[in-house]
Every structure is written in structure tokens, then in C-alpha cells.
Design a protein around this motif. Sequence first.
Motif, PDB file in Angstrom:
ATOM      1  N   MET A   1       0.849  -1.196   0.000  1.00 10.56           N
ATOM      2  CA  MET A   1       0.000   0.000   0.000  1.00 10.56           C
ATOM      3  C   MET A   1       0.887   1.249   0.000  1.00 10.56           C
ATOM      4  SD  MET A   1      -2.729   1.273   2.879  1.00 10.56           S
ATOM      5  CE  MET A   1      -3.934   0.059   2.400  1.00 10.56           C
ATOM      6  N   SER A   4       2.352   3.477   3.165  1.00 11.99           N
ATOM      7  CA  SER A   4       2.220   2.721   4.393  1.00 11.99           C
ATOM      8  C   SER A   4       3.587   2.272   4.891  1.00 11.99           C
ATOM      9  CB  SER A   4       1.292   1.516   4.182  1.00 11.99           C
ATOM     10  OG  SER A   4       1.005   0.912   5.430  1.00 11.99           O
ATOM     11  N   SER A  31      -4.118  -2.455  11.640  1.00  9.72           N
ATOM     12  CA  SER A  31      -5.238  -2.262  10.721  1.00  9.72           C
ATOM     13  C   SER A  31      -5.713  -0.819  10.755  1.00  9.72           C
ATOM     14  CB  SER A  31      -6.382  -3.207  11.095  1.00  9.72           C
ATOM     15  OG  SER A  31      -7.514  -2.971  10.288  1.00  9.72           O
ATOM     16  N   GLY A  34      -3.594   1.424   8.762  1.00 10.73           N
ATOM     17  CA  GLY A  34      -3.470   1.100   7.344  1.00 10.73           C
ATOM     18  C   GLY A  34      -2.251   0.287   6.988  1.00 10.73           C
ATOM     19  N   PRO A  36      -0.493  -3.135   6.007  1.00 13.41           N
ATOM     20  CA  PRO A  36      -0.993  -4.367   5.396  1.00 13.41           C
ATOM     21  C   PRO A  36      -0.445  -5.650   5.992  1.00 13.41           C
ATOM     22  CG  PRO A  36       0.697  -3.397   4.017  1.00 13.41           C
ATOM     23  CD  PRO A  36       0.453  -2.417   5.139  1.00 13.41           C
ATOM     24  N   GLN A  77      -8.363  -2.008   6.617  1.00 18.83           N
ATOM     25  CA  GLN A  77      -7.173  -2.714   6.160  1.00 18.83           C
ATOM     26  C   GLN A  77      -7.068  -4.109   6.785  1.00 18.83           C
ATOM     27  OE1 GLN A  77      -4.547  -1.752   3.905  1.00 18.83           O
ATOM     28  NE2 GLN A  77      -4.255  -3.958   4.181  1.00 18.83           N
TER      29      GLN A  77
END
Length: 281
Positions: A1, A4, A31, A34, A36, A77
Amino acid sequence: MPGSFVHLHNHTEYSLLDGAVHIKDLIAECSRMGMPAVAITDHGNLFGAIELVMEANSLNKSVAAWNKEHPEGPQKQEVKPIFGCEVYLSPTPIGVKKQLPGRRKYTHLLLLAENETGWQNLVKLVSRSHLEGFYYKPRVDMETLREFHEGLICCTACLAGPLNEWLLNDQPEKAEEALLALKDIFGDDNIFVELQDHGMEEQKKCLPELVRIARKTNTPILATNDVHFLRKEDHDMHDVLICIGTNEKLASPKRMRYSTEVYLKSPEEMREVFRDLSLIH
């Protein structure tokens, strides 16, 4: 992402009397921010592996359901679990139960499983460290790493790592030799020079040399935060935990103390820590 960050060096409550992160809270916070994926890398054990999978699966099911019900709204996420361990690396064969003059009893080394084979080898390494290598801590040695290296990613860990042991003693050539020995085992694609910056003087001494050695040996760099508690305000609680684990009093002037910075920082905070691109590029 894009934008991130993934924390790959984290100590949960299974780093006994040292880590203070509950796995359920770790997954939820990653999560929320954000992220992953996340690794758990407890000291010398894999006790949290089953809980990690269960909590990640539970969260990911609820996230998938939410995203399906709210296709037009902000998407939550999912978090991929990564198995790892911060092992104790002996400077001698694990059958030798003595400390070498001028050396640490052991250094730290971060290992991450990149596939099923890596997970199986990580289990074998940790098992052997307890059954055959225990001397103050459950230790592995270079030959054990060579035997069970397949499927594992090696990172050079914290100030207690095998490179920093030499850099703190003003022997950069020995640090480079230590890195090359690890590269010989894990290969060029499966080893990273790990950078941490909590504002400590020892880290300020080592960081430029770590970057120099990484560039010289064409080794990629990994930024981590050596997470021991979830939020910055958890520091005092963690400080008490350390006192219990080391049988010290809070008022003891020479006791072990952790930085206030070893918490689960956001992607933005991690970029701010390593904002000096001249250092890491």
C-alpha cells in the motif's frame, strides 16, 4: 500500500518480562493505521505464532465483511501475519558453554519466515537453541543457521546485533566481516542491514557506519523500531515490567531502561525518524 509501513521487529507479551504488546491489540492497531502486514519477533521463542494467526484471521474476516457492506465508504485494512524470531547468536559453536574474552555471550539476530519452508526451519532453529544451545539464553550458531537458512530472511537486529557489537568497539572491519559471513549463509537477496533510531548515543555512533557497510557490500537496508509496547504512554507500565524481569527497583540508578520511543509508530512517524535521506540513500 503506497504511503504505508510494515513493522517487522516487534516484541509481544511472549518476550517474557520484556515485551508488553498484546497480539490482538497489535493486529487491531496495524489495521487502524493502514498497515498491510505485521511480524512478531519475540526473543528466542515462537510462543505467539498460533495466537497471531487466530487474531489476524478474526480481524481479517470482520474487515472483509465491513468492506463488502460499505463498498463506497472508507475501506478498512486487512493485516497479513508474518512469523519471526529474534534469536540469540553464539560466537562459538552451541556446544561450547563459555564466554570468549572480549566478546558478548551472544548477539541478537532477527529472522523472518518468507514461506512454509522458512517457517519449518525457524521452528527447527528455535527448538535446537533450547535443546542444545542453552547458555544464559537459547542460542544458535553460524553452522545451525547454515543448516536451516532456507526460506528465512535475516536482519541484523538492534544495538545487540552482530554488526553493532563490533561498531560499538570501534572495529568496523569486523562488523563488515560479520555481515559478509551472514550473506554467505543467507544469500544477497535474503539479508538486510537493520537501522533503528531512538535518539540514543550508541545508535548515533553506529548508524552512519551501518549505512556505509550496507552500501559497500550492496546490502539492502531495513528500518525498524524494535517495538516493546504499543503506545508511547505505555512506557511507564513497561518500565515496571522491566524492573520485575530484572529484579530491580524503579529508583535504582543503574538499572536497565528502555527508550520511550520503542512503541508502534505510525508510518508518518517512521518516515519522520528517517527523514534524513542522505543517511539512508
